[in-house]
Write a protein that holds these residues in place. Structure first.
Motif, short mmCIF file in Angstrom:
data_model
loop_
_atom_site.label_atom_id
_atom_site.label_comp_id
_atom_site.label_asym_id
_atom_site.label_seq_id
_atom_site.Cartn_x
_atom_site.Cartn_y
_atom_site.Cartn_z
N ALA A 72 30.96 -12.74 4.55
CA ALA A 72 30.35 -11.72 5.47
C ALA A 72 30.79 -11.76 6.56
O ALA A 72 30.89 -10.67 7.16
CB ALA A 72 28.94 -12.19 5.39
N ILE A 73 31.42 -12.88 7.05
CA ILE A 73 31.99 -12.67 8.74
C ILE A 73 33.11 -11.93 8.49
O ILE A 73 33.45 -11.09 9.58
CB ILE A 73 31.79 -14.02 9.22
N GLU A 74 33.83 -12.22 7.70
CA GLU A 74 35.27 -11.71 7.80
C GLU A 74 35.22 -10.15 7.20
O GLU A 74 35.88 -9.45 7.68
CB GLU A 74 35.88 -12.10 6.61
N ALA A 75 33.89 -9.89 6.46
CA ALA A 75 33.82 -8.45 6.18
C ALA A 75 33.46 -7.67 7.51
O ALA A 75 33.75 -6.74 7.62
CB ALA A 75 32.83 -8.13 5.16
N GLN A 76 32.64 -8.38 8.52
CA GLN A 76 32.26 -7.52 9.59
C GLN A 76 33.41 -7.46 10.64
O GLN A 76 33.19 -6.54 11.15
CB GLN A 76 30.98 -8.57 10.23
N ALA A 77 34.28 -8.42 10.65
CA ALA A 77 35.31 -8.35 11.29
C ALA A 77 36.36 -7.42 11.09
O ALA A 77 37.30 -6.85 11.82
CB ALA A 77 36.01 -9.95 11.33
N ASN A 78 36.51 -7.06 9.75
CA ASN A 78 37.61 -6.23 9.39
C ASN A 78 36.91 -4.64 9.33
O ASN A 78 36.16 -3.99 9.53
CB ASN A 78 38.26 -6.41 8.11
#
Length: 78
Positions: A72-78
């Motif tokens: 989820a964190i990686e999805a928001q960062a991209n």
């Protein structure tokens, strides 16, 4: 020491040495037969193992939640 005391002391030393040698040459004792396990010992082992097993069961859930959060964190960062 008078000579008789020295002779007595030497005689006692020789006797003690002889007894020690005789004890060293004695037949070895046979091993004890196996005793049944004490029920208290198994209860103690079980009470120690129980929280460890619970923690191991929860570990998979914690790892899955951590992976989900990381995704989820990686999805928001991209």
């Amino acid at each position: 020491m008078p000579p008789s005391s020295a002779r007595r002391f030497a005689c006692l030393g020789a006797i003690a040495l002889g007894l020690a040698l005789a004890a060293g040459c004695s037949k070895p004792q046979p091993p004890e037969k196996e005793r049944p396990v004490d029920p208290q010992a198994t209860q103690l082992r079980d009470s120690i193992q129980e929280p460890i097993q619970k923690a191991q069961a929860v570990e998979a859930d914690v790892d899955a939640a951590a992976n989900k959060q990381r995704d989820a964190i990686e999805a928001q960062a991209n």
